[in-house]
Design a protein around this motif. Structure first.
Motif, PDB file in Angstrom:
ATOM      1  N   GLN A   4      71.349  71.154  33.554  1.00 49.33           N
ATOM      2  CA  GLN A   4      70.325  70.236  33.088  1.00 49.33           C
ATOM      3  C   GLN A   4      69.148  70.954  32.437  1.00 49.33           C
ATOM      4  N   SER A   5      68.943  72.237  32.743  1.00 45.59           N
ATOM      5  CA  SER A   5      67.776  72.966  32.244  1.00 45.59           C
ATOM      6  C   SER A   5      68.061  73.790  30.997  1.00 45.59           C
ATOM      7  N   VAL A   6      69.308  74.211  30.813  1.00 43.53           N
ATOM      8  CA  VAL A   6      69.648  75.076  29.683  1.00 43.53           C
ATOM      9  C   VAL A   6      69.325  74.446  28.329  1.00 43.53           C
ATOM     10  N   PRO A   7      69.557  73.140  28.107  1.00 38.26           N
ATOM     11  CA  PRO A   7      69.279  72.594  26.764  1.00 38.26           C
ATOM     12  C   PRO A   7      67.869  72.843  26.268  1.00 38.26           C
ATOM     13  N   PHE A   8      66.864  72.602  27.108  1.00 35.11           N
ATOM     14  CA  PHE A   8      65.479  72.816  26.673  1.00 35.11           C
ATOM     15  C   PHE A   8      65.237  74.283  26.334  1.00 35.11           C
ATOM     16  N   VAL A   9      65.700  75.185  27.213  1.00 31.27           N
ATOM     17  CA  VAL A   9      65.486  76.612  26.987  1.00 31.27           C
ATOM     18  C   VAL A   9      66.232  77.069  25.734  1.00 31.27           C
ATOM     19  N   ALA A  10      67.473  76.621  25.576  1.00 33.40           N
ATOM     20  CA  ALA A  10      68.269  77.045  24.426  1.00 33.40           C
ATOM     21  C   ALA A  10      67.644  76.569  23.115  1.00 33.40           C
ATOM     22  N   LEU A  11      67.231  75.325  23.050  1.00 35.42           N
ATOM     23  CA  LEU A  11      66.637  74.804  21.817  1.00 35.42           C
ATOM     24  C   LEU A  11      65.296  75.470  21.516  1.00 35.42           C
ATOM     25  N   THR A  12      64.510  75.754  22.564  1.00 36.45           N
ATOM     26  CA  THR A  12      63.223  76.420  22.356  1.00 36.45           C
ATOM     27  C   THR A  12      63.423  77.840  21.853  1.00 36.45           C
ATOM     28  N   LEU A  13      64.353  78.566  22.467  1.00 34.45           N
ATOM     29  CA  LEU A  13      64.612  79.936  22.022  1.00 34.45           C
ATOM     30  C   LEU A  13      65.257  79.967  20.642  1.00 34.45           C
TER      31      LEU A  13
ATOM     32  N   PRO B 213      56.590  86.004  23.824  1.00 28.51           N
ATOM     33  CA  PRO B 213      55.711  84.883  24.215  1.00 28.51           C
ATOM     34  C   PRO B 213      56.482  83.604  24.548  1.00 28.51           C
ATOM     35  N   ILE B 214      57.563  83.333  23.802  1.00 28.20           N
ATOM     36  CA  ILE B 214      58.348  82.128  24.069  1.00 28.20           C
ATOM     37  C   ILE B 214      59.078  82.262  25.389  1.00 28.20           C
ATOM     38  N   LEU B 215      59.612  83.453  25.686  1.00 30.21           N
ATOM     39  CA  LEU B 215      60.276  83.678  26.958  1.00 30.21           C
ATOM     40  C   LEU B 215      59.307  83.515  28.119  1.00 30.21           C
ATOM     41  N   ALA B 216      58.073  83.995  27.935  1.00 34.21           N
ATOM     42  CA  ALA B 216      57.073  83.821  28.991  1.00 34.21           C
ATOM     43  C   ALA B 216      56.760  82.345  29.209  1.00 34.21           C
ATOM     44  N   LEU B 217      56.681  81.586  28.115  1.00 33.20           N
ATOM     45  CA  LEU B 217      56.378  80.157  28.237  1.00 33.20           C
ATOM     46  C   LEU B 217      57.493  79.405  28.946  1.00 33.20           C
ATOM     47  N   VAL B 218      58.742  79.623  28.526  1.00 36.81           N
ATOM     48  CA  VAL B 218      59.846  78.906  29.152  1.00 36.81           C
ATOM     49  C   VAL B 218      60.050  79.382  30.590  1.00 36.81           C
ATOM     50  N   THR B 219      59.671  80.624  30.886  1.00 37.12           N
ATOM     51  CA  THR B 219      59.737  81.096  32.273  1.00 37.12           C
ATOM     52  C   THR B 219      58.756  80.340  33.145  1.00 37.12           C
ATOM     53  N   ILE B 220      57.527  80.147  32.651  1.00 37.48           N
ATOM     54  CA  ILE B 220      56.534  79.379  33.408  1.00 37.48           C
ATOM     55  C   ILE B 220      57.045  77.970  33.682  1.00 37.48           C
ATOM     56  N   LEU B 221      57.543  77.317  32.648  1.00 34.04           N
ATOM     57  CA  LEU B 221      58.033  75.946  32.808  1.00 34.04           C
ATOM     58  C   LEU B 221      59.240  75.896  33.743  1.00 34.04           C
TER      59      LEU B 221
ATOM     60  N   LEU C 151      67.788  80.213  39.830  1.00 36.99           N
ATOM     61  CA  LEU C 151      67.811  79.158  38.814  1.00 36.99           C
ATOM     62  C   LEU C 151      67.140  79.622  37.527  1.00 36.99           C
ATOM     63  N   VAL C 152      65.975  80.253  37.657  1.00 35.03           N
ATOM     64  CA  VAL C 152      65.238  80.690  36.464  1.00 35.03           C
ATOM     65  C   VAL C 152      66.035  81.747  35.705  1.00 35.03           C
ATOM     66  N   LEU C 153      66.569  82.731  36.425  1.00 34.82           N
ATOM     67  CA  LEU C 153      67.338  83.790  35.759  1.00 34.82           C
ATOM     68  C   LEU C 153      68.598  83.227  35.099  1.00 34.82           C
ATOM     69  N   GLY C 154      69.296  82.337  35.796  1.00 36.68           N
ATOM     70  CA  GLY C 154      70.496  81.748  35.214  1.00 36.68           C
ATOM     71  C   GLY C 154      70.194  80.903  33.988  1.00 36.68           C
ATOM     72  N   THR C 155      69.122  80.122  34.068  1.00 33.62           N
ATOM     73  CA  THR C 155      68.754  79.261  32.945  1.00 33.62           C
ATOM     74  C   THR C 155      68.352  80.073  31.726  1.00 33.62           C
ATOM     75  N   LEU C 156      67.534  81.114  31.933  1.00 36.02           N
ATOM     76  CA  LEU C 156      67.083  81.924  30.804  1.00 36.02           C
ATOM     77  C   LEU C 156      68.238  82.701  30.187  1.00 36.02           C
ATOM     78  N   ALA C 157      69.110  83.279  31.026  1.00 32.17           N
ATOM     79  CA  ALA C 157      70.221  84.069  30.496  1.00 32.17           C
ATOM     80  C   ALA C 157      71.182  83.202  29.694  1.00 32.17           C
ATOM     81  N   ILE C 158      71.590  82.077  30.262  1.00 34.99           N
ATOM     82  CA  ILE C 158      72.538  81.204  29.557  1.00 34.99           C
ATOM     83  C   ILE C 158      71.875  80.563  28.346  1.00 34.99           C
ATOM     84  N   GLY C 159      70.612  80.164  28.483  1.00 37.03           N
ATOM     85  CA  GLY C 159      69.905  79.568  27.353  1.00 37.03           C
ATOM     86  C   GLY C 159      69.760  80.531  26.190  1.00 37.03           C
ATOM     87  N   LEU C 160      69.498  81.819  26.484  1.00 34.64           N
ATOM     88  CA  LEU C 160      69.378  82.813  25.418  1.00 34.64           C
ATOM     89  C   LEU C 160      70.725  83.037  24.735  1.00 34.64           C
TER      90      LEU C 160
END
Length: 300
Positions: A174-183, A219-227, A82-91
């Protein structure tokens, strides 16, 4: 006239109301959970009000349970996917938004916010309807494409692999929007002159991404990874509504296992023990990522 100094205790006093609210909302339930995990709290205790003291027996029972290792591995694997998929698609979505015009960017932002604002239970029910056998829109569309044959009657929850894939798609959506907007917010702060200088030096797109984009976003990637780890480790609503931990406990994670221990087996003490173990594991992961985040901040 000498300037008056603020007392050193002022920051702590300002944090006191928020600390009190957190202690009341989170501290008491966690303390109560810890107490129940050491008690022989079952169905009889709900009616009699008498609770026996079990000591470490609940934790020993969980430790000896043959389901513990499969559930831990399943939870860790599912959380990582889930984390890898969310970060990759969000980026990818964030970088796409950087290349869009103002109107299209606003439209994409509104769509992301609307998707993110939907409650998990409501989104899961919509997802359940989309992939429902016979009447599901997704099954009908896939059948019309014809690449996978006729999927009109297909039930995605009959095998653990397809059930996890169904939940994975839902949680990532459901998780990609937050990651995408933050990145995207982080990408918009990178000076364009860096990319222009890299282009003049002959750097290609991948080199500019590796040398400029990733260091700035670290730093932002580390933060969204924690969340993302915290949220995805505790996924419960989506799995419970779609599969209830089935088939044959093939989608049972720690959250589902704790719930079934407490309410299906009427062993609230063991359910609380599983929940405490989940909290401790999540605390260790969070502290590890926070330590890396602080180190990356010091390096910058």
């Amino acid at each position: 006239m000498a300037a008056t100094r603020e007392p050193r205790s002022l920051p702590y006093l300002l944090l006191l109301p928020a600390t009190a609210v957190l202690a009341l909302v989170l501290g008491y339930p966690l303390a109560r959970l810890g107490v129940i995990s050491f008690q022989d709290y079952g169905l009889r205790s709900l009616f009699t009000g008498r609770v026996g003291w079990a000591g470490p027996d609940n934790y020993l029972a969980v430790w000896r349970d043959p389901q513990l290792v499969p559930v831990l591995l399943r939870t860790a694997g599912f959380c990582a996917a889930l984390v890898l998929g969310t970060l990759a698609i969000g980026l990818v979505v964030a970088m796409m938004m950087m290349r869009l015009g103002p109107r299209l960017r606003r439209a994409v932002t509104l769509c992301l916010i609307a998707s993110w604002a939907m409650p998990p239970a409501a989104g899961t029910l919509v997802w359940q309807w989309l992939f429902q056998p016979v009447y599901g829109v997704a099954n009908w569309a896939l059948s019309r494409i014809g690449l996978f044959g006729d999927l009109t009657q297909h039930d995605w929850t009959t095998s653990p692999t397809s059930a996890f894939a169904l939940v994975w798609l839902l949680v990532v959506w459901q998780s990609v929007p937050f990651v995408a907007l933050t990145l995207y917010a982080g990408l918009s702060q990178i000076p364009r002159s860096y990319y222009e200088a890299a282009a003049l030096d002959g750097a290609g797109g991948w080199t500019a991404f590796r040398v400029i984009t990733l260091p700035f976003l670290r730093p932002i990637l580390a933060l969204v990874t924690i969340l993302s780890v915290i949220w995805d480790f505790n996924v419960f609503t989506q799995i419970w509504i779609l599969t209830q931990g089935g088939p044959n406990q093939g989608t049972t994670t720690l959250g589902i296992w704790s719930f079934t221990k407490a309410f299906s087996s009427n062993s609230f003490g063991q359910g609380a023990a599983v929940a405490v173990v989940s909290i401790l594991l999540l605390l260790v992961l969070t502290l590890y990522y926070l330590r890396r985040l602080l180190r990356s901040g010091e390096e910058l």
